[in-house]
Design an enzyme around this catalytic site. Structure first.
Site, PDB file in Angstrom:
ATOM      1  N   ASP A 188       1.279  -0.821  -0.251  1.00  0.00           N
ATOM      2  CA  ASP A 188      -0.288   0.067   0.088  1.00  0.00           C
ATOM      3  C   ASP A 188       0.850   1.586   0.331  1.00  0.00           C
ATOM      4  O   ASP A 188       1.620   1.061   1.006  1.00  0.00           O
ATOM      5  CB  ASP A 188      -0.776  -0.259   1.085  1.00  0.00           C
ATOM      6  CG  ASP A 188      -1.796   1.007   1.480  1.00  0.00           C
ATOM      7  OD1 ASP A 188      -3.033   0.297   0.407  1.00  0.00           O
ATOM      8  OD2 ASP A 188      -1.818   2.195   1.575  1.00  0.00           O
ATOM      9  N   ASN A 248      -3.411  12.558  -2.913  1.00  0.00           N
ATOM     10  CA  ASN A 248      -4.844  12.850  -4.219  1.00  0.00           C
ATOM     11  C   ASN A 248      -5.129  14.691  -3.630  1.00  0.00           C
ATOM     12  O   ASN A 248      -5.876  15.345  -4.172  1.00  0.00           O
ATOM     13  CB  ASN A 248      -5.924  11.487  -4.250  1.00  0.00           C
ATOM     14  CG  ASN A 248      -5.190  10.790  -4.801  1.00  0.00           C
ATOM     15  OD1 ASN A 248      -4.948  10.910  -5.599  1.00  0.00           O
ATOM     16  ND2 ASN A 248      -5.978  10.246  -4.798  1.00  0.00           N
ATOM     17  N   HIS A 274      -6.584  14.476  -8.236  1.00  0.00           N
ATOM     18  CA  HIS A 274      -5.890  12.737  -8.404  1.00  0.00           C
ATOM     19  C   HIS A 274      -5.356  12.711 -10.004  1.00  0.00           C
ATOM     20  O   HIS A 274      -4.598  11.433 -10.394  1.00  0.00           O
ATOM     21  CB  HIS A 274      -7.580  12.501  -8.848  1.00  0.00           C
ATOM     22  CG  HIS A 274      -8.255  12.153  -7.345  1.00  0.00           C
ATOM     23  ND1 HIS A 274      -8.605  11.302  -6.426  1.00  0.00           N
ATOM     24  CD2 HIS A 274      -9.204  12.834  -7.171  1.00  0.00           C
ATOM     25  CE1 HIS A 274      -8.996  11.441  -5.843  1.00  0.00           C
ATOM     26  NE2 HIS A 274      -9.473  13.130  -5.896  1.00  0.00           N
ATOM     27  N   ASP A 298      -3.045   9.648  -9.442  1.00  0.00           N
ATOM     28  CA  ASP A 298      -2.695   8.386 -10.958  1.00  0.00           C
ATOM     29  C   ASP A 298      -1.075   8.160 -12.057  1.00  0.00           C
ATOM     30  O   ASP A 298      -0.767   7.251 -11.859  1.00  0.00           O
ATOM     31  CB  ASP A 298      -4.247   9.003 -12.336  1.00  0.00           C
ATOM     32  CG  ASP A 298      -4.990   8.627 -11.869  1.00  0.00           C
ATOM     33  OD1 ASP A 298      -5.149   8.382 -10.922  1.00  0.00           O
ATOM     34  OD2 ASP A 298      -6.086   8.422 -12.412  1.00  0.00           O
ATOM     35  N   GLU A 304      -4.730   2.544  -4.370  1.00  0.00           N
ATOM     36  CA  GLU A 304      -3.365   2.285  -4.181  1.00  0.00           C
ATOM     37  C   GLU A 304      -2.626   1.000  -3.356  1.00  0.00           C
ATOM     38  O   GLU A 304      -1.695   0.834  -3.162  1.00  0.00           O
ATOM     39  CB  GLU A 304      -2.645   3.430  -2.624  1.00  0.00           C
ATOM     40  CG  GLU A 304      -3.010   3.205  -1.689  1.00  0.00           C
ATOM     41  CD  GLU A 304      -4.275   3.940  -1.354  1.00  0.00           C
ATOM     42  OE1 GLU A 304      -4.733   3.820  -0.388  1.00  0.00           O
ATOM     43  OE2 GLU A 304      -5.039   4.083  -2.002  1.00  0.00           O
TER      44      GLU A 304
END
Length: 183
Positions: free
Chosen positions: A59, A67, A72, A76, A102
């Site tokens: 993670d 974010n 976002h 990404d 994630e």
């Protein structure tokens, strides 16, 4: 008509292959998706009595902050670059899967828990050293890793749970680390 038939067969074959590829690959990161993992991974491994495989649950640390701070689109970019870093380090026989958000799962085929722990430690180290170029500038990230093993098909769910628990142990212990939980 034989040439047309051969052409149509080839075209259909390419379309089917393209459709299958799209159904098992995460479109953002280019690694396998959870659907592939859940449906195919046990078949791909081909268990034998002496098989042992490693599972790494990963993670990205503080991803929500990325974010929230940068948007976002930058998140990404981080996911894509993270997947590339991981994919460069693992063996060709290992399966890298975006499990959701994630979170990623790496299945290290035919590997002992010690080998899998070493891979997770190397990944942890390499990820923390990388500067990820994004539209918001260069970012550094870390990730938390949970390691477990898998030696029988009916252990997949419990092994994933152990790796997930270990990953949360790494997060609770300060993040940017590897925790092993082995049956």
């Amino acid at each position: 008509t034989g040439l047309i038939g051969a052409f149509l067969t080839l075209l259909m074959s390419d379309l089917i292959e393209d459709h299958y590829h799209k159904s098992v690959i995460d479109p953002l990161t280019g690694v396998y998706n959870r659907r592939f993992f859940e449906e195919k991974v046990l078949k791909v491994l081909g268990f034998t009595q002496k098989s042992q495989h490693g599972i790494i649950m990963v993670d990205i640390d503080d991803f929500k902050d990325i974010n929230d701070t940068f948007g976002h689109a930058v998140g990404d970019e981080v996911l894509v670059k993270f997947a590339k870093i991981v994919s460069k380090i693992v063996r060709d026989s290992d399966i890298v899967t975006r499990f959701g958000g994630e979170e990623f799962v790496i299945l290290q085929a035919s590997a002992s828990i010690t080998e899998t722990q070493k891979l997770a430690e190397r990944l942890c180290d390499e990820v923390s050293k990388c500067s990820i170029e994004t539209q918001a500038g260069n970012l550094t990230i870390t990730a938390s890793f949970g390691v477990s093993s898998l030696s029988a098909p009916d252990q997949l769910e419990s092994s994933l749970k152990m790796a997930d628990d270990a990953m949360y142990g790494a997060k609770e212990g300060g993040k940017n680390s590897v925790v092993v939980r082995d049956p």
